[in-house]
Scaffold this active site. Structure first.
Site, PDB file in Angstrom:
ATOM      1  N   GLY A 262      41.334  26.876  10.849  1.00 45.54           N
ATOM      2  CA  GLY A 262      41.046  28.223  10.339  1.00 45.54           C
ATOM      3  C   GLY A 262      40.892  28.245   8.831  1.00 45.54           C
ATOM      4  O   GLY A 262      41.334  29.183   8.168  1.00 45.54           O
TER       5      GLY A 262
ATOM      6  N   ASP B 231      37.376  25.496  17.809  1.00 47.29           N
ATOM      7  CA  ASP B 231      38.078  26.678  18.311  1.00 47.29           C
ATOM      8  C   ASP B 231      39.393  26.133  18.865  1.00 47.29           C
ATOM      9  O   ASP B 231      39.407  25.464  19.902  1.00 47.29           O
ATOM     10  CB  ASP B 231      37.238  27.342  19.408  1.00 47.29           C
ATOM     11  CG  ASP B 231      37.965  28.514  20.067  1.00 47.29           C
ATOM     12  OD1 ASP B 231      39.187  28.660  19.861  1.00 47.29           O
ATOM     13  OD2 ASP B 231      37.299  29.260  20.800  1.00 47.29           O
ATOM     14  N   VAL B 232      40.498  26.424  18.169  1.00 44.53           N
ATOM     15  CA  VAL B 232      41.762  25.786  18.532  1.00 44.53           C
ATOM     16  C   VAL B 232      42.271  26.201  19.913  1.00 44.53           C
ATOM     17  O   VAL B 232      43.167  25.560  20.463  1.00 44.53           O
ATOM     18  CB  VAL B 232      42.866  26.020  17.468  1.00 44.53           C
ATOM     19  CG1 VAL B 232      42.481  25.380  16.139  1.00 44.53           C
ATOM     20  CG2 VAL B 232      43.180  27.497  17.307  1.00 44.53           C
TER      21      VAL B 232
ATOM     22  N   ASN C 113      46.916  26.606  10.856  1.00 45.10           N
ATOM     23  CA  ASN C 113      46.843  27.907  10.173  1.00 45.10           C
ATOM     24  C   ASN C 113      46.050  28.957  10.949  1.00 45.10           C
ATOM     25  O   ASN C 113      46.292  30.155  10.783  1.00 45.10           O
ATOM     26  CB  ASN C 113      46.195  27.678   8.791  1.00 45.10           C
ATOM     27  CG  ASN C 113      45.679  28.958   8.171  1.00 45.10           C
ATOM     28  OD1 ASN C 113      46.439  29.731   7.580  1.00 45.10           O
ATOM     29  ND2 ASN C 113      44.379  29.230   8.325  1.00 45.10           N
TER      30      ASN C 113
ATOM     31  N   SER D 242      55.019  33.674  10.915  1.00 40.54           N
ATOM     32  CA  SER D 242      54.930  34.996  10.278  1.00 40.54           C
ATOM     33  C   SER D 242      56.312  35.636  10.324  1.00 40.54           C
ATOM     34  O   SER D 242      57.117  35.332  11.213  1.00 40.54           O
ATOM     35  CB  SER D 242      53.940  35.873  11.046  1.00 40.54           C
ATOM     36  OG  SER D 242      54.271  37.242  10.871  1.00 40.54           O
TER      37      SER D 242
ATOM     38  N   TYR E 191      51.505  39.042  18.816  1.00 36.79           N
ATOM     39  CA  TYR E 191      51.515  38.233  17.589  1.00 36.79           C
ATOM     40  C   TYR E 191      52.927  37.715  17.286  1.00 36.79           C
ATOM     41  O   TYR E 191      53.130  36.533  16.988  1.00 36.79           O
ATOM     42  CB  TYR E 191      50.987  39.114  16.456  1.00 36.79           C
ATOM     43  CG  TYR E 191      50.809  38.455  15.119  1.00 36.79           C
ATOM     44  CD1 TYR E 191      49.643  37.752  14.818  1.00 36.79           C
ATOM     45  CD2 TYR E 191      51.775  38.561  14.122  1.00 36.79           C
ATOM     46  CE1 TYR E 191      49.459  37.165  13.575  1.00 36.79           C
ATOM     47  CE2 TYR E 191      51.604  37.987  12.879  1.00 36.79           C
ATOM     48  CZ  TYR E 191      50.439  37.295  12.603  1.00 36.79           C
ATOM     49  OH  TYR E 191      50.269  36.718  11.361  1.00 36.79           O
TER      50      TYR E 191
ATOM     51  N   ALA F 278      55.455  37.358  19.337  1.00 39.84           N
ATOM     52  CA  ALA F 278      55.882  36.385  20.350  1.00 39.84           C
ATOM     53  C   ALA F 278      55.246  35.021  20.083  1.00 39.84           C
ATOM     54  O   ALA F 278      55.910  33.977  20.170  1.00 39.84           O
ATOM     55  CB  ALA F 278      55.503  36.893  21.747  1.00 39.84           C
ATOM     56  N   ALA F 279      53.972  35.032  19.729  1.00 35.14           N
ATOM     57  CA  ALA F 279      53.291  33.761  19.436  1.00 35.14           C
ATOM     58  C   ALA F 279      53.922  33.085  18.223  1.00 35.14           C
ATOM     59  O   ALA F 279      54.181  31.869  18.229  1.00 35.14           O
ATOM     60  CB  ALA F 279      51.801  34.007  19.194  1.00 35.14           C
TER      61      ALA F 279
ATOM     62  N   ILE G  94      50.250  38.499   2.247  1.00 37.27           N
ATOM     63  CA  ILE G  94      49.281  37.721   1.468  1.00 37.27           C
ATOM     64  C   ILE G  94      47.931  38.438   1.463  1.00 37.27           C
ATOM     65  O   ILE G  94      47.467  38.913   2.502  1.00 37.27           O
ATOM     66  CB  ILE G  94      49.125  36.294   2.059  1.00 37.27           C
ATOM     67  CG1 ILE G  94      50.504  35.638   2.315  1.00 37.27           C
ATOM     68  CG2 ILE G  94      48.258  35.420   1.149  1.00 37.27           C
ATOM     69  CD1 ILE G  94      51.396  35.471   1.120  1.00 37.27           C
TER      70      ILE G  94
END
Ligand code: NAD
Length: 248
Positions: A14, A64-65, A91, A143, A156, A158-159, A189
């Site tokens: 990314g 694409d990860v 990232n 995060s 988000y 949970a990930a 950021i």
């Protein structure tokens, strides 16, 4: 300029824009050869051009990860075209914010696929190679929501919590193979991801930061470059906030 990463090869997922590009630029400035990788080819090629203009070296590998084959191709390309893969920075990330009672399975699955499974894919693709060489530096971007949750971000958060657990487990399994694995928790950021925030909310966020300003991708890059350096060889399994003292 101290090029303490000279001779190292770093892949940053990314890295077409935002924090990823900031990390890639910083690692290149410190002498590493860079694999710029993104789903957005135009951004990635622009990013690579900026690195080359500044005297750095790198290649672009589309990935694409959320697809294992792309992650494997990213690792293979680094080794084949740049000679090795020493540093992997996971990232790439997306958000699909919604209150939980309105969150669709698609909102859930897409964020988990990129932000958590994407990290697994890249680490899994690199693990055998790094273990064999008995060298590796893996840095994953989590995060602040990983610890306390965040309204509208069940998927988000949970990930990102999963990323921390994955980081710590991998670190435990691979310390004796001289592979360090750490997670970074960026604060607030200034990137395209956060620029969508309304001005009032931006003010509230910055009001929570001791340093009195939003962070920059370079602020994150400085920490990653340190964790990738020889001086950080005994630092693993860590979760480090880079947020200017943001109250989480
Ligand atoms: N900006 C912040 O304040 C902040 C705070 C905490 C954590 N983060 C995390 O930092 C990372 C970078 O965030 P950012 O603010 O630079 O976001 P951004 O949206 O500006 O950049 C994300 C990059 O990831 C790429 N990407 C998206 N899906 C991808 C996929 N499937 N495969 C490969 N690349 C993909 C995008 O094309 C983009 O270039 C993310 O993991 C994000 O969750 C950001």
């Amino acid at each position: 300029m101290d090029q303490y990463l000279q001779g190292k090869v770093a892949a940053v997922t990314g890295s077409g824009r935002g924090i990823g590009l900031g990390i890639a630029k910083k690692l290149a400035e410190k002498g590493a050869s860079i694999v710029i990788s993104d789903v957005n080819e135009e951004n990635a090629r622009n990013g690579l051009a900026q690195i080359e203009e500044a005297g750095g070296k790198g290649i672009y590998v589309p990935a694409d990860v959320s697809k294992y084959e792309d992650a494997q191709n990213l690792v293979d390309a680094a080794i084949k075209e740049l000679g090795s893969l020493d540093i992997l920075v996971n990232n790439a990330g997306i958000n699909r914010d919604k209150m939980f009672h309105k969150m669709s399975l698609e909102d859930w699955n897409s964020v988990i696929a990129v932000n958590l499974t994407g990290v697994f894919h890249c680490m899994r693709a690199a693990a055998g190679y790094m273990r064999e060489r008995e060298y590796g530096r893996i840095i994953n971007i989590s995060s602040a929501s990983y610890l306390n949750g965040n309204i509208g971000q069940a998927n988000y958060a949970a990930a990102k919590a999963g990323v921390v657990a994955l980081t710590k487990t991998f670190a435990k399994e691979n310390g004796k193979k001289n592979i360090t694995c750490n997670a970074i928790v960026p604060g607030f950021i200034d990137t395209e991801m956060t620029r969508g925030v309304p001005p009032k909310a931006w003010e509230i966020m910055v009001g929570k930061i001791s340093m009195g300003r939003a962070g920059t991708p370079e602020d994150i890059g400085n920490m990653i470059a340190f964790l990738a350096s020889d001086e950080a060889s005994y630092i693993t399994q860590g979760v480090f906030e880079v947020g200017g003292g943001m109250v989480l």
